[in-house]
Design an enzyme around this catalytic site. Structure first.
Site, PDB file in Angstrom:
ATOM      1  N   ASP A  48      -8.570  -7.339   6.826  1.00  0.00           N
ATOM      2  CA  ASP A  48      -9.112  -6.759   7.988  1.00  0.00           C
ATOM      3  C   ASP A  48      -9.707  -5.371   7.717  1.00  0.00           C
ATOM      4  O   ASP A  48      -9.042  -4.490   6.654  1.00  0.00           O
ATOM      5  CB  ASP A  48      -8.842  -7.390   9.422  1.00  0.00           C
ATOM      6  CG  ASP A  48      -7.511  -6.539   9.795  1.00  0.00           C
ATOM      7  OD1 ASP A  48      -7.218  -6.315   8.284  1.00  0.00           O
ATOM      8  OD2 ASP A  48      -8.080  -6.330  10.925  1.00  0.00           O
TER       9      ASP A  48
ATOM     10  N   LYS B  39       6.088   1.395   2.247  1.00  0.00           N
ATOM     11  CA  LYS B  39       6.824   1.550   4.004  1.00  0.00           C
ATOM     12  C   LYS B  39       6.969   0.648   4.953  1.00  0.00           C
ATOM     13  O   LYS B  39       7.867  -0.132   4.857  1.00  0.00           O
ATOM     14  CB  LYS B  39       5.672   2.998   4.475  1.00  0.00           C
ATOM     15  CG  LYS B  39       6.778   3.542   5.344  1.00  0.00           C
ATOM     16  CD  LYS B  39       6.258   4.615   5.794  1.00  0.00           C
ATOM     17  CE  LYS B  39       4.810   4.001   6.846  1.00  0.00           C
ATOM     18  NZ  LYS B  39       4.316   5.155   7.035  1.00  0.00           N
TER      19      LYS B  39
ATOM     20  N   ASP C 246       1.198  -1.117  -0.088  1.00  0.00           N
ATOM     21  CA  ASP C 246      -0.427  -0.102   0.116  1.00  0.00           C
ATOM     22  C   ASP C 246       0.600   1.429  -0.155  1.00  0.00           C
ATOM     23  O   ASP C 246       1.344   2.154  -0.949  1.00  0.00           O
ATOM     24  CB  ASP C 246      -0.983  -0.433   1.491  1.00  0.00           C
ATOM     25  CG  ASP C 246      -1.764   0.447   2.003  1.00  0.00           C
ATOM     26  OD1 ASP C 246      -1.619   2.343   0.982  1.00  0.00           O
ATOM     27  OD2 ASP C 246      -3.109   0.795   2.276  1.00  0.00           O
TER      28      ASP C 246
HETATM   29  N1  HPA Z   1      -7.345  -3.598   3.084  1.00  0.00           N
HETATM   30  C1  HPA Z   1      -7.383  -4.034   4.773  1.00  0.00           C
HETATM   31  N2  HPA Z   1      -6.028  -3.700   4.894  1.00  0.00           N
HETATM   32  C2  HPA Z   1      -5.238  -3.105   4.716  1.00  0.00           C
HETATM   33  C3  HPA Z   1      -5.300  -2.645   3.433  1.00  0.00           C
HETATM   34  C4  HPA Z   1      -7.068  -3.131   2.781  1.00  0.00           C
HETATM   35  O1  HPA Z   1      -7.532  -1.555   1.326  1.00  0.00           O
HETATM   36  N3  HPA Z   1      -4.129  -1.214   3.025  1.00  0.00           N
HETATM   37  C5  HPA Z   1      -3.637  -2.042   3.701  1.00  0.00           C
HETATM   38  N4  HPA Z   1      -3.920  -2.529   5.310  1.00  0.00           N
HETATM   39 MG    MG Z   2      -4.867  -5.176   9.436  1.00  0.00          MG
END
Ligand code: HPA
Ligand code: MG
Length: 222
Positions: free
Chosen positions: A198, A145, A142
């Site tokens: 989650d 990092k 995501d």
């Molecule tokens: N969903 C669940 N956990 C996460 C997400 C997401 O979109 N992005 C980073 N951790």
């Molecule tokens: Mg999580």
């Protein structure tokens, strides 16, 4: 998938994963089955379970092609990565059973935690990282990092080679520095749940990757 224009392959051979465009509305929940205890908590089915499994099968083949005959240690990043890691390992095992090329695999588990509600927090906790020499099985990349921090940690053990497999990569402007070697899907910057991902520990028991509804966010907010 239904809308051809919304799904294209990134880079030659799908190296960057199946691209899901910002315009992709997802599938109506009525078209699939999901646990009744989540009715009202979801907006749509974003990636059906079957598609996840089919893509994972191909990733396993790519990994076999690159690493077959190496002795590898799979590092599964809990909790969000457990389902992807388990299914990927299962596919690699199936390929090993059915061809002369095999990969001896050991599997380790570590736990990372950095999210509260749907927001990334500053403090990243790594729990249970010991003797590591191969990395695989992170479910979602995501901000990137987390992955950078983890890679630095893994590198300190001096493995011969490190490869990262991520089921999902989010299109966020600042994650171009650190991308997985094997990517399932590139998705818009939306918060998704299911397939072990989650929202405050809920929705891990959902097979499809789905978009959570505003009602769902309120219901399970901490
Ligand atoms: N969903 C669940 N956990 C996460 C997400 C997401 O979109 N992005 C980073 N951790
Ligand atoms: Mg999580």
């Amino acid at each position: 998938m239904a809308d051809d224009a919304a799904h294209t392959e990134a880079r030659g051979g799908g190296g960057g994963g199946i691209v899901i465009q910002d315009s992709w509305p997802g599938y109506s929940l009525d078209l699939f089955s999901y646990p009744a205890h989540y009715s009202g908590d979801l907006d749509c089915v974003y990636i059906p379970h079957g598609v996840i499994m089919d893509r994972t099968e191909r990733l396993a083949r790519n990994i076999m092609g690159d690493l077959g005959d190496h002795d590898i240690v799979v590092l599964c990043v809990l909790k969000g990565g457990y389902q992807f890691c388990a299914d990927l390992v299962e596919r690699i095992k199936a390929l090993s059973r059915n061809s002369s090329q095999t990969i001896p695999m050991r599997v380790h588990f570590i736990r990372l935690k950095s999210y509260l509600n749907d927001q990334s927090t500053e403090d990243l906790h790594i729990i249970g990282a010991e003797d590591l020499s191969f990395l695989s099985g992170k479910a979602i990349v995501d901000t990137g990092k987390t992955m950078r921090t983890l890679l630095k940690h893994v590198q300190s053990f001096g493995p011969k080679m490190i490869k990262v497999a991520g089921l999902l990569v989010k299109r966020v402007t600042h994650n171009t520095v650190c991308l997985p070697d094997y990517v399932g899907f590139e998705i818009p910057n939306r918060f998704v749940v299911g397939y072990a991902l989650d929202y405050n520990e809920y929705f891990r028991d959902l097979n499809h990757i789905c978009v959570i509804s505003e009602r769902g966010k309120m219901k399970y907010k901490l």
